[in-house]
Every structure is written in C-alpha cells, then in structure tokens.
Design a protein around this motif. Structure first.
Motif, PDB file in Angstrom:
ATOM      1  N   THR A  20       9.228  34.316 -11.721  1.00 34.70           N
ATOM      2  CA  THR A  20       9.429  33.503 -12.922  1.00 34.70           C
ATOM      3  C   THR A  20      10.818  32.873 -12.919  1.00 34.70           C
ATOM      4  N   ALA A  21      11.818  33.657 -12.541  1.00 35.41           N
ATOM      5  CA  ALA A  21      13.186  33.131 -12.478  1.00 35.41           C
ATOM      6  C   ALA A  21      13.290  32.005 -11.465  1.00 35.41           C
ATOM      7  N   SER A  22      12.630  32.149 -10.312  1.00 37.07           N
ATOM      8  CA  SER A  22      12.688  31.097  -9.296  1.00 37.07           C
ATOM      9  C   SER A  22      11.962  29.843  -9.765  1.00 37.07           C
ATOM     10  N   ALA A  23      10.908  30.024 -10.603  1.00 39.11           N
ATOM     11  CA  ALA A  23      10.188  28.867 -11.137  1.00 39.11           C
ATOM     12  C   ALA A  23      11.031  28.098 -12.147  1.00 39.11           C
ATOM     13  N   LEU A  24      11.841  28.808 -12.910  1.00 43.14           N
ATOM     14  CA  LEU A  24      12.664  28.177 -13.939  1.00 43.14           C
ATOM     15  C   LEU A  24      13.955  27.588 -13.379  1.00 43.14           C
ATOM     16  N   ALA A  25      14.349  28.026 -12.196  1.00 44.35           N
ATOM     17  CA  ALA A  25      15.646  27.633 -11.639  1.00 44.35           C
ATOM     18  C   ALA A  25      15.827  26.118 -11.509  1.00 44.35           C
ATOM     19  N   PRO A  26      14.829  25.355 -10.996  1.00 47.05           N
ATOM     20  CA  PRO A  26      15.064  23.904 -10.848  1.00 47.05           C
ATOM     21  C   PRO A  26      15.405  23.211 -12.161  1.00 47.05           C
ATOM     22  N   PHE A  27      14.688  23.573 -13.234  1.00 46.73           N
ATOM     23  CA  PHE A  27      14.957  22.956 -14.532  1.00 46.73           C
ATOM     24  C   PHE A  27      16.283  23.444 -15.100  1.00 46.73           C
ATOM     25  N   LEU A  87      18.064  38.449 -11.957  1.00 51.10           N
ATOM     26  CA  LEU A  87      19.300  37.676 -12.110  1.00 51.10           C
ATOM     27  C   LEU A  87      19.735  37.069 -10.781  1.00 51.10           C
ATOM     28  N   SER A  88      19.615  37.860  -9.719  1.00 50.60           N
ATOM     29  CA  SER A  88      19.987  37.368  -8.395  1.00 50.60           C
ATOM     30  C   SER A  88      19.086  36.218  -7.967  1.00 50.60           C
ATOM     31  N   ALA A  89      17.774  36.353  -8.210  1.00 49.30           N
ATOM     32  CA  ALA A  89      16.835  35.289  -7.825  1.00 49.30           C
ATOM     33  C   ALA A  89      17.130  33.999  -8.580  1.00 49.30           C
ATOM     34  N   PHE A  90      17.420  34.125  -9.868  1.00 54.78           N
ATOM     35  CA  PHE A  90      17.740  32.930 -10.655  1.00 54.78           C
ATOM     36  C   PHE A  90      18.959  32.222 -10.072  1.00 54.78           C
ATOM     37  N   ALA A  91      20.015  32.989  -9.803  1.00 56.89           N
ATOM     38  CA  ALA A  91      21.229  32.391  -9.250  1.00 56.89           C
ATOM     39  C   ALA A  91      20.973  31.799  -7.868  1.00 56.89           C
ATOM     40  N   MET A  92      20.251  32.536  -7.032  1.00 56.39           N
ATOM     41  CA  MET A  92      20.031  32.101  -5.656  1.00 56.39           C
ATOM     42  C   MET A  92      19.215  30.816  -5.590  1.00 56.39           C
ATOM     43  N   THR A 146       6.632  18.085 -11.650  1.00 60.32           N
ATOM     44  CA  THR A 146       7.370  19.291 -11.300  1.00 60.32           C
ATOM     45  C   THR A 146       7.007  20.446 -12.227  1.00 60.32           C
ATOM     46  N   ALA A 147       6.733  20.129 -13.490  1.00 66.65           N
ATOM     47  CA  ALA A 147       6.300  21.166 -14.431  1.00 66.65           C
ATOM     48  C   ALA A 147       4.972  21.771 -13.991  1.00 66.65           C
ATOM     49  N   ALA A 148       4.065  20.948 -13.469  1.00 66.15           N
ATOM     50  CA  ALA A 148       2.783  21.460 -12.972  1.00 66.15           C
ATOM     51  C   ALA A 148       3.003  22.408 -11.798  1.00 66.15           C
ATOM     52  N   PHE A 149       3.918  22.033 -10.917  1.00 65.40           N
ATOM     53  CA  PHE A 149       4.241  22.890  -9.771  1.00 65.40           C
ATOM     54  C   PHE A 149       4.882  24.200 -10.233  1.00 65.40           C
ATOM     55  N   SER A 150       5.786  24.115 -11.196  1.00 67.58           N
ATOM     56  CA  SER A 150       6.416  25.330 -11.718  1.00 67.58           C
ATOM     57  C   SER A 150       5.398  26.220 -12.427  1.00 67.58           C
ATOM     58  N   ALA A 151       4.413  25.598 -13.076  1.00 62.33           N
ATOM     59  CA  ALA A 151       3.347  26.375 -13.715  1.00 62.33           C
ATOM     60  C   ALA A 151       2.582  27.188 -12.680  1.00 62.33           C
ATOM     61  N   ALA A 152       2.410  26.629 -11.486  1.00 62.95           N
ATOM     62  CA  ALA A 152       1.747  27.378 -10.414  1.00 62.95           C
ATOM     63  C   ALA A 152       2.556  28.625 -10.053  1.00 62.95           C
ATOM     64  N   LEU A 153       3.858  28.483 -10.005  1.00 64.68           N
ATOM     65  CA  LEU A 153       4.711  29.640  -9.691  1.00 64.68           C
ATOM     66  C   LEU A 153       4.633  30.694 -10.788  1.00 64.68           C
TER      67      LEU A 153
END
Length: 424
Positions: free
Chosen positions: A362-369, A237-242, A62-69
């Motif tokens: 970046t916020a959407s990439a960090l959201a799962p973790f 902020l909205s993207a992170f929450a969403m 999942t970290a590899a996938f988030s790195a792509a984002l």
C-alpha cells in the motif's frame, strides 16, 4: 519414451528436507521476469501513449494502476492462507489467467471505468504471481537453504525492467498501445501459464509441527505480537521512503540541471545496484541477527537518501550514490522475504508474509502521488529527500526492536552484545 511433461523431483533427504521440484526454481525465475515485466513495468512505458490516444488524464490512468497495487496488497492476505494450505501451483496458475484476462480488458477498454476494472483484475494477478507466492514456494520447498533460492529468483526478477521496458517501447513504436498490450497478454499466457501449471506440481510439504519450543508462534499470536507490529511499521515506513525516492529521483536531478538522459541513467544504475545487493545478502544474513540487519539496512537507505538531498554533484558521485541506494534496495527485498522465517519459522509463512506485505505494498502504491504532492509544500525535491531520510531513520530505530524475545537466547555472545540491553 519418457513423458517430458511429467514433474521431476529431487529426493527428500533422511533429515527431513522437503522434496524439491527441480524445474520449479528456473520456472519461477522465468515467470518473475515475465510477470513483473508485463504487469508492472510495461505501464510506465505505455502510459504517455495511452493518455495521448484516449484523452484520459495521466492522473486518472496512474490512479487505475495504483488501484491494482492496492488490490494486490489486500488480496495478498487471503492468498497467503491458500499458499500455506495448498502450495503455489493453483494460486500462480490462476494468477496467470487473471493477468491475461486483465490485460485484454485494459487493451480493449472503450472508457476509463472499464480500463480501471481491468487493472483491478490485474491487481489480483499481481498478488498471485509476484514475489509473495514465489517466496512462499521456495521457503517451504528449499528450507533450510531457502535464502540461496530466494536470492536466485530475485536476481532474475531484477531483470524484468531490463528486458521488458525496452521490449515494450519497441512494440509501441510499431503498434498502438492497445495492440501492444494484447501482444504482451499473449506473451504472459504463453510463458507463465504452462510454467506455473507444469513446474509447480511437486507435493506440498506439511507445515513444521507445533512443538513446545515454538508453542508461542501460532499465526494469531505472532500477528498480534509487538515485534511483528513493529516490523510491519518499520518496513512500511521504509517502503514509502524507498519508493518515493525511486519515482522522484529523475525530477530531483532535472531540477539540478542534469539532462533527461543523465537522470534516466542514474535511475537505471540503481537497478544494477539492486542486483549487486542481492548477491551480498546471504553473507549478511549469516553474520547478523534479523533485528540488527533490518535496522542497519533501513538506516543505510536513509543515509543514501540524505546524501541525495545534500549533494548536488558532480554527476559521477550521484551515479555512485544511485548504485549504493540500489544495493540497499536489493537487500531490503530479500530482507522482507526472510523476515518471517528468520523470526518465527516457516509454519505460517504464506499468511504472515501476506499480512506483512499488505501495508508495504500500500505504501509503495501511494508513493508516486505522495512524492509529487509533498515536493511543493516542502520547498522542492531536496527538502522532500531530507524528509524521507528522517522517515527512514525513524523506521531504523523501530526495526531495532523487532526481535522476538527468544531470538537472543540462540545468538552467539558477540552478536547478543550488539543488541539492546533489554533484548539480550
């Protein structure tokens, strides 16, 4: 005999409407479904099989996938400059090549470092083939009717998970995850390479000229302006929450005693809500100012998140809430697509939209973790959703102040009265 590979264009109007390639809009609809479906939505379907077959941890893959984002976010700024200057054909065709190569590397990777390298290349493909370059193309070619074109292509993009998640699962039931990715790489190349290379060949319209009326809208001036910085903050902020809500909705419902099938259906209904929301955006855009609808939509997203935190059931009510939250998400996609043109025009759309997309991606990439990591310390998923609702509320307050000073002078009186006093 007529050359079927030759580009066909609509004629430019006497009023200066840019020449529009007739094939571009249907081609972009097709390539958005395919690119999103293969480069993004196939991974969560295949990841359990990847980890089981390789022994790599789910956190590592999942970290590899988030790195792509993250690569997509960082390279999007540079790609935006190229889009402004040259148009989408070269960028999106190269993105198709990069995506195909990245998937081949992923599928054949003998170890985790090479697997991650494949995803880093795929991140470049994401930046070059996802919504940002498509939006840039349609915004320049279809102005001033770009909202309709953007709505159509996002409606198509919304079908990506519907088409490719079950298709990927079906392939994975007959082939290994490696062979499945190789098949998907072939599909990506077969669909998107010719579509991008042949359908996006229309002349790229010149940027709107700099005039006395918009002399303050140079790229640097806009990027450093208070409204732009506040807009980027609010959308991030909205993207992170969403996105945190999206990835933690299933665990929330499972903790409340619902079955995995019920939780999956609730999440899927949110996707249906996104499609519904995108059909409503054009009407909303005609009746509200950019700052007002930004604040309202982000605020409504926060209200839906708060409802999930407070309402344990019954299930039909939670399903309705998921549809409502999806409707807001669908509108927010188009809101971000039009945020630059609504405030500063189309002159530097590619560059400015890249700058705006970088922190939100970046916020959407960090959201799962972040969602998984915060749920425990906060006392569970309901408390996490309550915290996310507070974040969305703060973003809505910030969004209220994202109107450029000159915007209010063009608004009808009744709309000016809805703005804060200092913006009238």
């Amino acid at each position: 005999m007529k050359d079927l590979t030759a580009p066909s264009y609509t004629a430019a109007t006497a009023s200066g409407t840019p020449t529009r390639p007739r094939a571009a809009l249907p081609a972009l609809c097709l390539t958005q479904i395919t690119s999103w479906g293969i480069l993004y939505y196939a991974f969560p379907v295949l990841n359990p099989q990847i980890t089981a077959a390789t022994g790599w941890s789910a956190a590592a893959t999942t970290a590899a996938f988030s790195a792509a984002l993250l690569v997509s976010a960082l390279t999007g700024m540079r790609i935006g400059r190229v889009l402004d200057a040259r148009g989408p054909r070269t960028v999106m065709t190269a993105g198709s090549v990069a995506g195909t190569a990245g998937l081949v590397i992923i599928a054949t990777a003998p170890n985790l470092p090479l697997f991650t390298t494949g995803w880093l290349l795929t991140g470049l493909a994401m930046a070059s083939t996802f919504y940002q370059p498509a939006f840039a193309a349609l915004t320049r070619w279809w102005a001033p009717d770009h909202v309709k074109a953007l709505t159509i292509v996002t409606l198509a993009g919304g079908l990506a998970s519907t088409v490719f998640a079950p298709l990927t699962a079906q392939l994975a039931s007959h082939f290994s995850w490696r062979h499945t990715y190789l098949i998907l790489a072939a599909v990506l190349a077969a669909v998107t390479l010719p579509a991008h290379a042949l359908a996006l060949r229309a002349p790229w319209p010149s940027a709107p000229p700099q005039t006395a009326a918009n002399a303050d809208t140079s790229r640097t001036a806009v990027a450093r302006s208070r409204p732009f910085l506040l807009l980027a903050t609010a959308l991030t902020l909205s993207a992170f929450a969403m996105y945190t809500v999206v990835v933690t909705l299933v665990p929330l419902l499972l903790d409340r005693g619902y079955t995995a099938a019920q939780a999956a259906w609730a999440l899927g209904l949110g996707g249906a809500g996104q499609t519904l929301g995108r059909t409503l955006y054009a009407t909303l855009a005609r009746r509200t100012s950019p700052a007002l609808r930004t604040a309202v939509l982000i605020g409504l997203g926060g209200a839906a998140t708060a409802a999930f935190a407070l309402v344990p059931g019954p299930y039909p009510l939670l399903a309705a809430l998921s549809i409502a939250a999806g409707t807001v998400r669908g509108n927010l996609t188009l809101l971000q697509a039009t945020a630059i043109t609504d405030r500063w025009g189309t002159r530097h759309y590619g560059r400015l939209s890249g700058l705006l997309a970088a922190p939100t991606t970046t916020a959407s990439a960090l959201a799962p973790f972040a969602g998984t990591a915060l749920a425990g310390p906060l006392g569970g998923y309901p408390h996490l959703f309550a915290a996310l609702a507070v974040i969305s509320s703060g973003a809505a307050l910030i969004a209220w102040h994202t109107a450029p000073a000159r915007e209010t002078t063009r608004l009808p009186l009744i709309r000016r009265l809805t703005l804060p006093k200092h913006q009238r």
